[in-house]
Design a protein around this motif. Sequence first.
Motif, PDB file in Angstrom:
ATOM      1  N   ARG A   7       0.912  -1.327  -0.250  1.00 29.77           N
ATOM      2  CA  ARG A   7      -0.068   0.017   0.038  1.00 29.77           C
ATOM      3  C   ARG A   7       0.888   1.313  -0.045  1.00 29.77           C
ATOM      4  N   ARG A   8       2.281   1.200  -0.216  1.00 33.61           N
ATOM      5  CA  ARG A   8       2.945   2.374  -0.238  1.00 33.61           C
ATOM      6  C   ARG A   8       2.668   3.395  -1.382  1.00 33.61           C
ATOM      7  N   PRO A   9       2.765   4.441  -1.252  1.00 36.76           N
ATOM      8  CA  PRO A   9       2.294   5.342  -2.527  1.00 36.76           C
ATOM      9  C   PRO A   9       3.534   5.195  -3.572  1.00 36.76           C
ATOM     10  N   GLN A  10       3.037   5.100  -4.713  1.00 38.48           N
ATOM     11  CA  GLN A  10       3.715   4.819  -5.768  1.00 38.48           C
ATOM     12  C   GLN A  10       4.172   6.155  -6.536  1.00 38.48           C
ATOM     13  N   PRO A  11       5.462   6.391  -7.049  1.00 41.85           N
ATOM     14  CA  PRO A  11       5.485   7.704  -7.668  1.00 41.85           C
ATOM     15  C   PRO A  11       4.709   7.774  -8.833  1.00 41.85           C
ATOM     16  N   LEU A  71       6.077  -6.161 -12.959  1.00 44.93           N
ATOM     17  CA  LEU A  71       6.605  -4.882 -14.069  1.00 44.93           C
ATOM     18  C   LEU A  71       7.078  -3.765 -12.989  1.00 44.93           C
ATOM     19  N   PRO A  72       7.901  -3.017 -13.312  1.00 41.50           N
ATOM     20  CA  PRO A  72       8.300  -1.982 -12.329  1.00 41.50           C
ATOM     21  C   PRO A  72       6.984  -0.937 -12.518  1.00 41.50           C
ATOM     22  N   PRO A  73       6.730  -0.160 -11.483  1.00 44.06           N
ATOM     23  CA  PRO A  73       5.659   0.673 -11.485  1.00 44.06           C
ATOM     24  C   PRO A  73       5.632   1.784 -12.673  1.00 44.06           C
ATOM     25  N   PHE A  78       3.581   3.380 -17.797  1.00 46.65           N
ATOM     26  CA  PHE A  78       3.553   3.618 -19.359  1.00 46.65           C
ATOM     27  C   PHE A  78       2.503   2.808 -19.943  1.00 46.65           C
ATOM     28  N   LEU A  79       2.483   1.680 -19.812  1.00 46.24           N
ATOM     29  CA  LEU A  79       1.646   0.892 -20.609  1.00 46.24           C
ATOM     30  C   LEU A  79       0.175   1.131 -20.396  1.00 46.24           C
TER      31      LEU A  79
END
Length: 105
Positions: A7-11, A71-73, A78-79
């Motif tokens: 649940r950590r915020p993603q950039p 996949l990386p955030p 991007f996708l």
Amino acid sequence: MTDRNDRRPQPSYPWRELLQRWSDDWLDPVLHEQESPEPFPSAMRETRWLGGRGADAAEIVRLEQRLGTGLPPSYRQFLRTSNDWHATTAPRNSLPSAATSKVTT
């Protein structure tokens, strides 16, 4: 795979803005049309967008399952922004992303 419980915020990555600037630059007839052996499709000119529709969550999950890893955030975002991209150099073909290439349901 991506930890769905994290649940950590993603950039947030500004993919749309970057890709829109790229599209605008390449679709500028003064800068690039004379370099092109064939014009960009009229639909791209009208929308001013070289990309395709973004991948939905299910497509990304299937890709991660197929690859056996998350996949990386930044790539996931991007996708979600564009799931393919029209080539800007010869040959002028669509460049499908990993999310759509060879993924079947």
